[in-house]
Motif scaffolding. Structure first.
Motif, PDB file in Angstrom:
ATOM      1  N   ASN A 115      39.511  49.573  42.779  1.00  0.00           N
ATOM      2  CA  ASN A 115      39.808  48.169  42.956  1.00  0.00           C
ATOM      3  C   ASN A 115      40.950  47.745  41.976  1.00  0.00           C
ATOM      4  OD1 ASN A 115      39.448  44.999  42.527  1.00  0.00           O
ATOM      5  ND2 ASN A 115      38.271  45.439  44.172  1.00  0.00           N
ATOM      6  N   ALA A 116      41.659  46.889  42.380  1.00  0.00           N
ATOM      7  CA  ALA A 116      43.004  46.613  41.633  1.00  0.00           C
ATOM      8  C   ALA A 116      42.623  45.767  40.320  1.00  0.00           C
ATOM      9  CB  ALA A 116      43.811  45.614  42.428  1.00  0.00           C
ATOM     10  N   LEU A 117      41.490  45.256  40.055  1.00  0.00           N
ATOM     11  CA  LEU A 117      40.811  44.578  38.976  1.00  0.00           C
ATOM     12  C   LEU A 117      40.407  45.453  38.026  1.00  0.00           C
ATOM     13  CD1 LEU A 117      38.966  41.388  40.613  1.00  0.00           C
ATOM     14  CD2 LEU A 117      41.425  41.915  40.244  1.00  0.00           C
ATOM     15  N   CYS A 118      39.913  46.590  38.183  1.00  0.00           N
ATOM     16  CA  CYS A 118      39.293  47.413  37.179  1.00  0.00           C
ATOM     17  C   CYS A 118      40.286  47.696  35.901  1.00  0.00           C
ATOM     18  CB  CYS A 118      39.208  48.974  37.989  1.00  0.00           C
ATOM     19  SG  CYS A 118      37.599  49.040  38.672  1.00  0.00           S
ATOM     20  N   GLY A 119      39.989  47.673  34.716  1.00  0.00           N
ATOM     21  CA  GLY A 119      40.476  47.489  33.525  1.00  0.00           C
ATOM     22  C   GLY A 119      41.225  46.449  33.156  1.00  0.00           C
ATOM     23  N   LYS A 120      41.430  45.511  33.994  1.00  0.00           N
ATOM     24  CA  LYS A 120      42.179  44.297  33.312  1.00  0.00           C
ATOM     25  C   LYS A 120      41.242  43.283  32.941  1.00  0.00           C
ATOM     26  CE  LYS A 120      45.885  44.728  36.845  1.00  0.00           C
ATOM     27  NZ  LYS A 120      45.779  46.170  37.198  1.00  0.00           N
ATOM     28  N   ALA A 121      41.670  42.334  31.871  1.00  0.00           N
ATOM     29  CA  ALA A 121      41.153  41.355  31.264  1.00  0.00           C
ATOM     30  C   ALA A 121      41.395  40.201  32.368  1.00  0.00           C
ATOM     31  CB  ALA A 121      41.683  40.957  29.885  1.00  0.00           C
ATOM     32  N   ILE A 122      40.497  39.153  32.175  1.00  0.00           N
ATOM     33  CA  ILE A 122      40.594  38.022  33.270  1.00  0.00           C
ATOM     34  C   ILE A 122      41.847  37.192  33.125  1.00  0.00           C
ATOM     35  CG2 ILE A 122      39.247  35.898  33.627  1.00  0.00           C
ATOM     36  CD1 ILE A 122      36.853  37.343  33.616  1.00  0.00           C
ATOM     37  N   PHE A 123      42.386  37.160  31.847  1.00  0.00           N
ATOM     38  CA  PHE A 123      43.312  36.087  31.873  1.00  0.00           C
ATOM     39  C   PHE A 123      44.575  36.997  32.426  1.00  0.00           C
ATOM     40  CE2 PHE A 123      44.410  39.161  28.010  1.00  0.00           C
ATOM     41  CZ  PHE A 123      45.624  39.295  28.192  1.00  0.00           C
ATOM     42  N   GLU A 124      44.678  38.292  32.487  1.00  0.00           N
ATOM     43  CA  GLU A 124      45.766  39.106  33.285  1.00  0.00           C
ATOM     44  C   GLU A 124      45.516  38.937  34.678  1.00  0.00           C
ATOM     45  OE1 GLU A 124      46.495  43.087  30.807  1.00  0.00           O
ATOM     46  OE2 GLU A 124      44.356  42.941  31.093  1.00  0.00           O
ATOM     47  N   ILE A 125      44.369  38.784  35.046  1.00  0.00           N
ATOM     48  CA  ILE A 125      44.071  38.573  36.621  1.00  0.00           C
ATOM     49  C   ILE A 125      44.615  37.266  37.210  1.00  0.00           C
ATOM     50  CG2 ILE A 125      42.310  38.460  38.379  1.00  0.00           C
ATOM     51  CD1 ILE A 125      40.586  40.262  36.751  1.00  0.00           C
ATOM     52  N   TYR A 126      44.340  36.423  36.249  1.00  0.00           N
ATOM     53  CA  TYR A 126      44.922  34.828  36.746  1.00  0.00           C
ATOM     54  C   TYR A 126      46.278  34.725  36.602  1.00  0.00           C
ATOM     55  CZ  TYR A 126      40.060  33.257  35.916  1.00  0.00           C
ATOM     56  OH  TYR A 126      38.709  33.231  36.136  1.00  0.00           O
ATOM     57  N   LYS A 127      46.798  35.488  35.465  1.00  0.00           N
ATOM     58  CA  LYS A 127      48.301  35.409  35.569  1.00  0.00           C
ATOM     59  C   LYS A 127      49.013  36.197  36.546  1.00  0.00           C
ATOM     60  CE  LYS A 127      51.917  36.616  31.961  1.00  0.00           C
ATOM     61  NZ  LYS A 127      52.203  37.068  30.775  1.00  0.00           N
ATOM     62  N   LYS A 128      48.310  37.448  36.944  1.00  0.00           N
ATOM     63  CA  LYS A 128      49.194  38.141  38.164  1.00  0.00           C
ATOM     64  C   LYS A 128      48.970  37.580  39.238  1.00  0.00           C
ATOM     65  CE  LYS A 128      49.179  42.812  40.110  1.00  0.00           C
ATOM     66  NZ  LYS A 128      48.421  44.285  40.060  1.00  0.00           N
ATOM     67  N   PHE A 129      47.636  37.140  39.663  1.00  0.00           N
ATOM     68  CA  PHE A 129      47.695  36.817  41.310  1.00  0.00           C
ATOM     69  C   PHE A 129      48.005  35.347  41.534  1.00  0.00           C
ATOM     70  CE2 PHE A 129      45.081  40.426  40.630  1.00  0.00           C
ATOM     71  CZ  PHE A 129      45.382  41.346  41.516  1.00  0.00           C
ATOM     72  N   LYS A 130      47.909  34.323  40.230  1.00  0.00           N
ATOM     73  CA  LYS A 130      48.161  32.854  40.497  1.00  0.00           C
ATOM     74  C   LYS A 130      47.527  32.258  41.721  1.00  0.00           C
ATOM     75  CE  LYS A 130      52.716  33.424  38.286  1.00  0.00           C
ATOM     76  NZ  LYS A 130      52.639  34.847  37.872  1.00  0.00           N
ATOM     77  N   ILE A 131      46.109  32.697  41.682  1.00  0.00           N
ATOM     78  CA  ILE A 131      45.610  32.095  42.908  1.00  0.00           C
ATOM     79  C   ILE A 131      44.499  30.908  42.427  1.00  0.00           C
ATOM     80  CG2 ILE A 131      43.918  32.389  44.870  1.00  0.00           C
ATOM     81  CD1 ILE A 131      45.390  35.276  45.373  1.00  0.00           C
ATOM     82  N   LYS A 132      44.437  30.045  43.027  1.00  0.00           N
ATOM     83  CA  LYS A 132      43.303  29.069  42.519  1.00  0.00           C
ATOM     84  C   LYS A 132      41.867  29.482  42.551  1.00  0.00           C
ATOM     85  CE  LYS A 132      46.205  24.909  43.129  1.00  0.00           C
ATOM     86  NZ  LYS A 132      46.278  23.840  44.029  1.00  0.00           N
ATOM     87  N   LEU A 133      41.227  30.234  41.537  1.00  0.00           N
ATOM     88  CA  LEU A 133      39.976  30.648  41.738  1.00  0.00           C
ATOM     89  C   LEU A 133      39.542  30.724  40.372  1.00  0.00           C
ATOM     90  CD1 LEU A 133      39.702  33.957  40.794  1.00  0.00           C
ATOM     91  CD2 LEU A 133      40.588  34.312  43.224  1.00  0.00           C
ATOM     92  N   LEU A 134      38.021  31.114  40.045  1.00  0.00           N
ATOM     93  CA  LEU A 134      37.497  31.138  38.751  1.00  0.00           C
ATOM     94  C   LEU A 134      36.382  32.114  38.919  1.00  0.00           C
ATOM     95  CD1 LEU A 134      37.763  29.981  35.889  1.00  0.00           C
ATOM     96  CD2 LEU A 134      35.695  28.442  36.513  1.00  0.00           C
ATOM     97  N   ILE A 135      36.612  33.093  37.942  1.00  0.00           N
ATOM     98  CA  ILE A 135      35.506  34.203  37.815  1.00  0.00           C
ATOM     99  C   ILE A 135      34.446  33.499  36.974  1.00  0.00           C
ATOM    100  CG2 ILE A 135      35.003  36.348  37.152  1.00  0.00           C
ATOM    101  CD1 ILE A 135      37.925  37.175  37.818  1.00  0.00           C
TER     102      ILE A 135
END
Length: 469
Positions: free
Chosen positions: A180-200
């Motif tokens: 999965n593309a999210l493996c190894g990524k911090a949550i702030f990196e995920i928000y920054k990269k995908f720029k989609i309105k969601l919350l983990i």
């Protein structure tokens, strides 16, 4: 780096029994689950059951009072002090008995009354029954379970899916595989990269559960719970490479009540449905009431039957027989035949946990679904005037809860930005709905009167004000 908040199961003190907050009639699967849940929440509980062995067993297992007798016997109702109960719940196997119990309890002075009603003919007349009999809540376990399965099949990439704000906000649970593309990524990196309105809003890792901060790093095997609109969830899944192909065909094993309600919903959504049921008389009933479904009279646990009926060509399979072991075996065989989406009905908690831990199947447990509806209703009745609970879901193997509140008046929570409000640990404001628009809050966000607010927490929350430290 700030450590993520780790959730551990909390202990609840059990008060000394006095006047009953809750009376439960019927100590079967659902009744026992309700006794367990209300007892765990700290309510005073009285169980009424005609069988002394059931009363003895439940009284041995839980700190509750039991009355051995009939829920329609005035003497038993008076002994249980039905006149003082905040909520009276009848969940025996007999619909008419449940309705009569609640009517009698209401006449004696019980507060809110809840009845389990399973008959399809009665279920068509819920509004009339509520108004004529004074029953506050009528629950149909099979219909509620069918609705949950239908939601799962609507978003097959998810293990589970719940909705808030009349379907505008979704809470999705899904697994993170090693590729999965999210493996190894911090949550702030995920928000920054995908720029989609969601919350983990929650992460389950093994037996531990976290409400993550921005530095939390996602690992293979994690189960993520995210909130967003349906459109944004679907977009996010596509962005991270998770295929969410719409279900077009479904095989349902077992022709019981859940299967009927589920098939009806799926057919209305344009999904082709095949039901495999071994009882000929039941097959005739299903054929009469579901003319658009393909009804097959055969043994759905036989792999040769499944092969003949097209298991290799179907999008989804739902195992709904009355035997847990059969449902588990059917599901495992379906996985070996590469069925894309598998939903398994399991009643025993140990089996449910075993299946859920594989991360492959979507598990439904009717007694838990029913109990959660009633617990949510009871919790909402305790809400203070400044907020109103609308919805409650137990998530992450019941270690956390997601709740929907309506803000009905000004309070401390509406006078400050969220960063200025001191909240308890392990509390997250996951989403705000305002004027039909979804807001994923940050520190500068403010709550307003009229907002719908989704809270994820491990604490026992009755009102929105309970999130304050």
């Amino acid at each position: 780096m700030e450590k993520p908040k780790q959730i551990t199961e909390q202990s609840h003190s059990i008060p000394v029994a006095g006047e009953a907050d809750v009376i439960v009639v019927g100590g079967g699967k659902v009744g026992r689950k309700l006794v367990e849940d209300f007892n765990y929440e700290g309510d005073d509980v009285v169980l009424i059951d005609i069988k002394s062995e059931i009363c003895d067993r439940i009284q041995d297992d839980y700190d509750v009072r039991c009355v051995c007798g009939s829920g329609t016997d005035l003497e038993a109702l008076r002994e249980a002090e039905a006149n003082k109960a905040d909520i009276f719940i009848a969940v025996t196997e007999n619909d008419e008995f449940n309705a009569l119990c609640t009517v009698m309890a209401k006449k004696l002075g019980a507060g809110r009354c809840v009845a389990r009603v399973r008959n399809r003919e009665y279920f068509k007349q819920l509004d009339f029954m509520r108004n004529a009999l004074g029953i506050n809540l009528i629950v149909n376990p099979e219909y509620a379970t069918a609705c949950e399965i239908s939601r799962i099949l609507r978003f097959p990439a998810a293990i589970k899916t719940e909705t808030f704000a009349k379907g505008r906000i979704e809470l999705i649970e899904f697994n993170i595989s090693s590729d999965n593309a999210l493996c190894g990524k911090a949550i702030f990196e995920i928000y920054k990269k995908f720029k989609i309105k969601l919350l983990i809003c929650a992460v389950q890792r093994g037996n531990e559960v976290y409400i993550p901060n921005g530095d939390f790093v996602i690992e293979s095997g994690d189960k993520l719970h995210i909130t967003a609109s349906h459109r944004d969830v679907a977009k996010f899944m596509r962005e991270i490479g998770v295929i969410n192909t719409k279900v077009k065909t479904a095989i349902i094993i077992g022709g019981g009540r859940i299967s009927f309600y589920l098939a009806k919903q799926l057919l209305e959504s344009g999904i082709r449905v095949k039901i495999i049921e071994h009882n000929m008389n039941r097959c005739k009933e299903l054929t009469e009431h579901l003319p658009k479904a393909d009804i097959v009279c055969a043994d759905g646990t036989d792999k040769h039957v499944l092969a003949q009926e097209g298991i290799d060509r179907v999008d989804s399979l739902v195992a709904l027989t009355g035997i847990d072991e059969e449902n588990m075996i059917i599901s495992m065989y379906s996985q070996s035949r590469f069925v894309d989406k598998i939903v398994t009905k399991v009643n025993r908690l140990s089996f449910a946990e075993l299946m859920e831990n594989t991360g492959v199947y979507s598990i439904v447990t009717p007694k838990n679904i029913t109990a959660n509806i009633i617990i949510g209703y009871a919790r909402a009745m305790k809400s203070a005037k400044d907020t109103e609970m609308r919805t409650l879901y137990r998530i992450v193997n019941n270690k956390a809860e997601a709740m929907e509140f309506r803000v009905t008046r000004e309070s401390e929570l509406t006078s400050k930005s969220l960063s200025q409000i001191k909240m308890k640990r392990n509390v997250l404001i996951a989403a705000i709905l305002r004027n039909n628009k979804i807001i994923l809050p940050d520190g500068e966000s403010k709550l307003e009167v009229g907002d719908t607010v989704v809270i994820v927490t491990t604490h026992h929350i009755t009102t929105l004000g309970d999130i304050l430290a």
